[in-house]
Structures are given as C-alpha cells and as structure tokens.
Write a protein that holds these residues in place. Structure first.
Motif, PDB file in Angstrom:
ATOM      1  N   THR A 105      44.265  47.452  34.872  1.00  0.00           N
ATOM      2  CA  THR A 105      45.466  47.276  34.059  1.00  0.00           C
ATOM      3  C   THR A 105      45.834  45.795  34.118  1.00  0.00           C
ATOM      4  OG1 THR A 105      47.718  47.971  33.562  1.00  0.00           O
ATOM      5  CG2 THR A 105      47.133  47.957  35.896  1.00  0.00           C
ATOM      6  N   LEU A 106      45.921  45.193  32.953  1.00  0.00           N
ATOM      7  CA  LEU A 106      46.255  43.762  32.867  1.00  0.00           C
ATOM      8  C   LEU A 106      47.266  43.604  31.744  1.00  0.00           C
ATOM      9  CD1 LEU A 106      42.639  42.285  33.180  1.00  0.00           C
ATOM     10  CD2 LEU A 106      44.432  42.194  34.920  1.00  0.00           C
ATOM     11  N   ALA A 107      48.470  44.076  32.020  1.00  0.00           N
ATOM     12  CA  ALA A 107      49.488  44.048  30.974  1.00  0.00           C
ATOM     13  C   ALA A 107      50.747  43.369  31.494  1.00  0.00           C
ATOM     14  CB  ALA A 107      49.803  45.475  30.535  1.00  0.00           C
ATOM     15  N   SER A 126      33.796  39.111  29.487  1.00  0.00           N
ATOM     16  CA  SER A 126      35.028  38.771  28.774  1.00  0.00           C
ATOM     17  C   SER A 126      36.270  39.126  29.571  1.00  0.00           C
ATOM     18  CB  SER A 126      35.098  39.573  27.463  1.00  0.00           C
ATOM     19  OG  SER A 126      33.851  39.601  26.839  1.00  0.00           O
ATOM     20  N   THR A 127      37.375  38.579  29.115  1.00  0.00           N
ATOM     21  CA  THR A 127      38.653  38.914  29.755  1.00  0.00           C
ATOM     22  C   THR A 127      39.257  40.171  29.135  1.00  0.00           C
ATOM     23  OG1 THR A 127      39.956  37.680  28.137  1.00  0.00           O
ATOM     24  CG2 THR A 127      39.170  36.443  30.063  1.00  0.00           C
ATOM     25  N   GLY A 128      38.768  40.533  27.939  1.00  0.00           N
ATOM     26  CA  GLY A 128      39.403  41.626  27.197  1.00  0.00           C
ATOM     27  C   GLY A 128      40.501  41.088  26.296  1.00  0.00           C
ATOM     28  N   LYS A 129      40.770  39.803  26.382  1.00  0.00           N
ATOM     29  CA  LYS A 129      41.862  39.209  25.586  1.00  0.00           C
ATOM     30  C   LYS A 129      41.335  38.337  24.440  1.00  0.00           C
ATOM     31  CE  LYS A 129      44.731  40.717  28.866  1.00  0.00           C
ATOM     32  NZ  LYS A 129      45.444  41.987  28.699  1.00  0.00           N
ATOM     33  N   PRO A 161      30.071  44.045  31.921  1.00  0.00           N
ATOM     34  CA  PRO A 161      30.637  43.971  30.579  1.00  0.00           C
ATOM     35  C   PRO A 161      32.096  44.417  30.639  1.00  0.00           C
ATOM     36  CG  PRO A 161      29.239  45.912  30.771  1.00  0.00           C
ATOM     37  CD  PRO A 161      29.189  45.213  32.104  1.00  0.00           C
ATOM     38  N   ALA A 162      32.957  43.775  29.882  1.00  0.00           N
ATOM     39  CA  ALA A 162      34.380  44.128  29.915  1.00  0.00           C
ATOM     40  C   ALA A 162      35.030  43.760  28.594  1.00  0.00           C
ATOM     41  CB  ALA A 162      35.083  43.388  31.052  1.00  0.00           C
ATOM     42  N   GLY A 163      36.010  44.554  28.224  1.00  0.00           N
ATOM     43  CA  GLY A 163      36.765  44.262  27.017  1.00  0.00           C
ATOM     44  C   GLY A 163      36.354  45.174  25.879  1.00  0.00           C
ATOM     45  N   GLY A 164      37.244  46.055  25.489  1.00  0.00           N
ATOM     46  CA  GLY A 164      37.016  46.905  24.318  1.00  0.00           C
ATOM     47  C   GLY A 164      36.057  48.064  24.534  1.00  0.00           C
ATOM     48  N   LEU A 210      31.689  48.289  34.911  1.00  0.00           N
ATOM     49  CA  LEU A 210      32.244  48.359  33.557  1.00  0.00           C
ATOM     50  C   LEU A 210      33.722  48.016  33.684  1.00  0.00           C
ATOM     51  CD1 LEU A 210      30.608  51.750  32.559  1.00  0.00           C
ATOM     52  CD2 LEU A 210      30.406  49.692  31.157  1.00  0.00           C
ATOM     53  N   GLY A 211      34.136  46.903  33.106  1.00  0.00           N
ATOM     54  CA  GLY A 211      35.556  46.541  33.166  1.00  0.00           C
ATOM     55  C   GLY A 211      36.277  47.208  32.024  1.00  0.00           C
ATOM     56  N   ALA A 212      37.183  48.129  32.347  1.00  0.00           N
ATOM     57  CA  ALA A 212      37.801  48.884  31.252  1.00  0.00           C
ATOM     58  C   ALA A 212      39.160  49.437  31.646  1.00  0.00           C
ATOM     59  CB  ALA A 212      36.877  50.031  30.832  1.00  0.00           C
ATOM     60  N   SER A 213      40.089  49.395  30.681  1.00  0.00           N
ATOM     61  CA  SER A 213      41.405  49.975  30.926  1.00  0.00           C
ATOM     62  C   SER A 213      41.530  51.361  30.302  1.00  0.00           C
ATOM     63  CB  SER A 213      42.495  49.052  30.367  1.00  0.00           C
ATOM     64  OG  SER A 213      42.302  48.855  28.978  1.00  0.00           O
TER      65      SER A 213
HETATM   66  O1  LIG Z   1      38.415  43.096  32.801  1.00  0.00           O
HETATM   67  C1  LIG Z   1      38.728  44.027  32.130  1.00  0.00           C
HETATM   68  C2  LIG Z   1      39.245  43.932  30.768  1.00  0.00           C
HETATM   69  O2  LIG Z   1      40.416  43.188  30.720  1.00  0.00           O
HETATM   70  C3  LIG Z   1      39.496  45.270  30.215  1.00  0.00           C
HETATM   71  O3  LIG Z   1      39.613  45.188  28.843  1.00  0.00           O
HETATM   72  P1  LIG Z   1      40.095  46.475  28.005  1.00  0.00           P
HETATM   73  O4  LIG Z   1      41.578  46.584  28.262  1.00  0.00           O
HETATM   74  O5  LIG Z   1      39.789  46.135  26.584  1.00  0.00           O
HETATM   75  O6  LIG Z   1      39.371  47.662  28.501  1.00  0.00           O
END
Ligand SMILES: O=C[C@H](O)COP(=O)(O)O
Length: 315
Positions: free
Chosen positions: A55-57, A217-220, A252-255, A285-288
C-alpha cells in the motif's frame, strides 16, 4: 566497490538492445501460458508467495496498514487452503511494502501477530527521487532503523537519461551501504528511461552497485511493468549472472492486477531464468490489487463458482 570500475564502464558503454527481438520474445511468452488446469491453483499459490503486498497511498493509516499485514499473513481463505490440503504449509505473501513513515506500524502489527514476514519500504524520495542525496540516504537509514528488512530505492533518472552511469553507480553504492543488512531492490522506473538500451544499462549499473533485486517501476509512472521491458531486464540479470556468478532477483511492479498476468510473469521467469527464479528469494510481484483476483480464481478452482470480491477478506 562491488565491481571493477573500468570493466563495468566498458561493458555498459557497449550495450545495444535489439528492439524487434525483444518485442517478438515478449509476444511469444504471453502466448506460452499453457499451464494445465489442474496445476493452475498450485501456480497461483506460488504467485501469492511471491507478492510484495503493497500500500503506497497518501491516505495510508496504521489501521489500513494493519489490515494489509493481516492479509499478508493469511492471504488465502483458510477453507480454500484446506480444500487443497495446503492449510499447514504456511502460505503467506513474500513481504508487505509501505512508505517509510508507515514502517513502524507494519513492524508492530506483524510482531503482534507473531509473524516474521519482512517489511519492505520504498525510499530515496519515492517515486520521483528528486530530493537531495543527503535526504535520500537519511530516509533509507530511518526506514532500516524502524525495522524495514528490505528497501526499494528509486534510481536517479536524471543521471540515467544524461548518460552519467558512473555517477549513478556511485549513488546506488551509497544506498547499498545505507541499507546495511537490509536487502536492496533498485527501482528503475522504466517508463521514464526512454529506451530499452537505457533499461539494460540501468539494470547492469544497479546490479554492479550491489542490488539484490532490480524492479521495473514505482507504480506511479504512466508505463509500468511491461513484458518487453521485463525481457530486457531479465536478460541483463542472466548476462550479469553468467559474467559474475551473482544471482540477482527481479520484481515487476505497477499495474499488475489479474491472476492471469501473474501466471504470465511466472512463465517468463521460468523460461528466461529457470526454476531457481520462481521463489520469493529471487522473484517478487509488487502489487496492491492483485491478490483479490488470485484468491477469486482459487475459489473458482475449489468450488467451481466465482466469488464476489466482497466474499474475500480485504486484499
Ligand atoms: O511497488 C509496488 C507498486 O507501487 C504497486 O503498484 P500497483 O498499486 O499498481 O499495484
């Protein structure tokens, strides 16, 4: 220094990536996900164990970080695990990943739950990395002091885009040192690197400076984890391993949102780097928001029906 300077500069300067070959291979991998139905649940559970549940909010609170930690310790409903005879196998996610200011909350929640799951924290001015080096280093040290066992640093895209690879190397070496015992994952923010050649070069430099993982990626950013970019990064990991004997992980991370995508990622790792890269030691797997869909697919595997999202505890 983790790698002889002159050798590494010569290597980085020689790099050229064949874009057509990369795109073709990425296409092949996406069509290659032919796991037999009976094995799919096992692959999905494998994916769960590789997730950095994130969680990165801006509105993160001790409360939602606590819920995230609880979900990470019991990511799949007990009854579903029981149906697969997996209830005693200690299935958890690989880590939880939070902002530096939430590390202490996550450490506290996991400790209270008697869990040894590592807390990962993004640092170094995440996501843009546009703060002073002093501030970025201090941020790493503070996250480690608060109990983070893994630090996801962002590389300095300005240095990469202006070809200052040696300066990038020096910076990442300093982050490595600030991490101490904590594992370091280097986020390349590939959506901002412009070319596949830059992605390959940044991967090499990050590994030479002591990264335990390289992360897309950062996901941002507007472009995050794509399969072509992953091909470039895992080939860099393979080349680096062949040259130095060091095994570096990939994240891999983001989306990444669907169970189906998680299976493609596992296929990519298996085909490009082999079985050893299918465990949380070398793959994350980086994922929210991925876990909910994986849990729904497992539910379907067990019951033959699809669950509504509200039937799954928060993911
Ligand atoms: O490092 C992890 C990412 O910020 C997660 O991205 P996400 O919110 O698109 O899954």
């Amino acid at each position: 220094m983790y790698y002889n300077h002159c050798t590494y500069l010569a290597w980085v300067s020689k790099v050229r990536v064949n874009t057509q070959a990369v795109l073709k291979r990425a296409q092949q991998i996406q069509g290659r996900n032919k796991n037999k139905k009976q094995w799919q649940a096992a692959w999905l559970l494998r994916a769960v164990t590789c997730i950095d549940l994130t969680t990165l909010a801006g509105d993160d609170t001790p409360g939602n970080v606590h819920r995230l930690c609880m979900k990470a310790t019991q990511p799949v409903r007990y009854d579903l695990l029981k149906s697969m005879d997996m209830q005693d196998k200690g299935v958890t996610t690989a880590a939880v990943c939070v902002y530096p200011s939430r590390v202490a909350d996550a450490v506290k929640s996991l400790k209270a739950a008697n869990s040894s799951l590592p807390v990962a924290s993004v640092a170094t001015g995440f996501p843009a990395g546009q703060t002073s080096l002093k501030t970025r280093l201090e941020e790493v040290r503070m996250a480690v002091e608060d109990g983070a066992m893994e630090i996801d640093i962002v590389i300095n895209r300005t240095l990469a885009l202006t070809g200052q690879w040696e300066a990038m190397y020096e910076e990442v070496c300093q982050f490595r040192e600030a991490c101490g015992e904590a594992h370091m994952k280097s986020i390349l923010a590939i959506g901002e690197l412009g070319t596949y050649t830059n992605v390959y070069k940044a991967s090499l430099v990050a590994m030479m400076a002591g990264s335990d993982f390289i992360k897309t990626s950062t996901g941002k950013e507007s472009v995050n984890a794509t399969y072509p970019v992953a091909i470039v990064m895992v080939r860099a990991i393979r080349d680096y391993f062949l040259k130095t004997g060091h095994k570096v992980g990939f994240k891999p991370a983001g989306g990444i949102r669907t169970a189906k995508e998680s299976l493609v990622w596992l296929t990519l790792m298996k085909e490009e780097l082999g079985d050893e890269w299918l465990s949380p030691r070398l793959f994350r797997l980086g994922a929210s928001s991925l876990l909910a869909d994986i849990e729904r697919q497992i539910y379907h595997h067990v019951t033959g029906r699809y669950a509504a999202y509200h039937q799954m505890p928060m993911a």
